[in-house]
Design an enzyme around this catalytic site. Structure first.
Site, short mmCIF file in Angstrom:
data_model
loop_
_atom_site.label_atom_id
_atom_site.label_comp_id
_atom_site.label_asym_id
_atom_site.label_seq_id
_atom_site.Cartn_x
_atom_site.Cartn_y
_atom_site.Cartn_z
N CYS A 89 -28.98 -59.32 52.55
CA CYS A 89 -29.17 -57.93 52.13
C CYS A 89 -27.94 -57.13 52.54
CB CYS A 89 -30.43 -57.36 52.79
SG CYS A 89 -30.70 -55.62 52.44
N CYS A 137 -29.14 -54.35 55.37
CA CYS A 137 -29.54 -54.67 56.75
C CYS A 137 -29.10 -56.05 57.23
CB CYS A 137 -31.04 -54.52 56.91
SG CYS A 137 -32.00 -55.84 56.12
N CYS A 139 -28.23 -63.37 31.82
CA CYS A 139 -28.91 -62.08 31.66
C CYS A 139 -28.00 -60.91 32.06
CB CYS A 139 -30.21 -62.04 32.45
SG CYS A 139 -30.01 -62.01 34.24
N CYS A 146 -36.12 -56.15 50.05
CA CYS A 146 -35.82 -56.82 51.31
C CYS A 146 -37.00 -56.63 52.25
CB CYS A 146 -34.56 -56.22 51.92
SG CYS A 146 -34.21 -56.83 53.58
N CYS A 190 -35.83 -54.20 55.48
CA CYS A 190 -35.53 -52.77 55.32
C CYS A 190 -36.15 -52.14 54.08
CB CYS A 190 -34.02 -52.54 55.33
SG CYS A 190 -33.17 -53.20 53.88
N HIS A 234 -34.29 -51.99 47.60
CA HIS A 234 -34.43 -52.56 46.26
C HIS A 234 -33.33 -53.60 46.03
CE1 HIS A 234 -35.08 -52.68 41.90
NE2 HIS A 234 -33.77 -52.54 41.77
N HIS A 261 -35.55 -57.50 40.32
CA HIS A 261 -36.89 -57.83 39.84
C HIS A 261 -37.01 -59.35 39.70
CE1 HIS A 261 -36.52 -53.61 38.65
NE2 HIS A 261 -37.84 -53.58 38.84
N ASP A 275 -39.56 -66.51 33.82
CA ASP A 275 -38.85 -67.26 32.79
C ASP A 275 -37.66 -68.05 33.35
OD1 ASP A 275 -37.15 -65.18 33.40
OD2 ASP A 275 -36.94 -64.44 31.35
N ARG A 287 -37.27 -66.31 37.93
CA ARG A 287 -35.89 -65.82 37.86
C ARG A 287 -35.82 -64.53 38.66
NH1 ARG A 287 -33.60 -62.03 34.12
NH2 ARG A 287 -35.46 -62.32 32.83
N CYS A 315 -33.78 -61.70 39.39
CA CYS A 315 -32.67 -61.01 38.75
C CYS A 315 -32.21 -59.90 39.69
CB CYS A 315 -33.16 -60.45 37.41
SG CYS A 315 -31.89 -59.74 36.39
#
Length: 179
Positions: free
Chosen positions: A95, A98, A113, A143, A146, A149, A152, A156, A164, A166
């Site tokens: 991450c 953190c 993608c 994470c 902490c 974000h 997602h 698939d 996956r 992503c």
């Protein structure tokens, strides 16, 4: 006339979805641990697993703007712009906020993608949250330490997991294996 109205409506919709407050297409000035990227971050540790409870106001003082925008405000970097999208070094992903361990490079795959993708995460490194933003139903990956974000997860991906992950490159740090 319908086409003009439709184009105007789509433009307004896409502007609302884009909500970016910083230019996420530019690479951060410092991208390596040895460049002291985390020198001003007292919470960054690749060994401490203690759950953090830090306010976004505090994170905003510590983190570079592009990291804050994605990790703390759940923005998304533009596809095909992230430093780890076309990256195949051997090592560990952490991450960027953190230092918590998230992925091993052996679980990374070329998904095409536009974002770095992994078929497996460190089960002690991530948590999941339902995300209904932008008129979609998705599963957000955060994470575990902490709650920043990361991206997602979708169903698939390739075997053996079929998932996956992503991820946003900005939310990740990479450490090469020692030779």
């Amino acid at each position: 006339m319908k086409n003009v109205f439709f184009l105007i409506l789509m433009t307004l919709f896409l502007q609302q979805c884009a909500q970016k407050k910083v230019d996420l297409t530019k690479q951060p000035q410092q991208t390596k641990m040895e460049d002291n990227t985390h020198a001003n971050n007292p919470y960054y540790s690749r060994t401490d697993k203690t759950k953090l409870n830090v306010s976004n106001e505090e994170w905003k003082k510590i983190l570079p703007p592009e990291v804050y925008a994605i990790a703390r405000e759940a923005n998304t970097e533009y596809p095909f712009t992230g430093k780890y999208n076309d990256f195949d070094e051997v090592g560990e992903y952490y991450c960027a906020v953190c230092g918590n361990h998230l992925f091993r490079s052996s679980s990374k795959f070329a998904s095409t993608c536009g974002w770095p993708s992994f078929f497996e995460a460190d089960k002690d490194g991530v948590i999941y949250k339902r995300d209904s933003s932008h008129g979609m139903e998705r599963i957000e990956v955060l994470c575990k330490r902490c709650e920043s974000h990361l991206g997602h997860v979708f169903n698939d991906g390739p075997p053996p997991t079929g998932t996956r992950f992503c991820m946003n490159s900005v939310s990740l740090d990479f450490q090469r294996d020692k030779k």
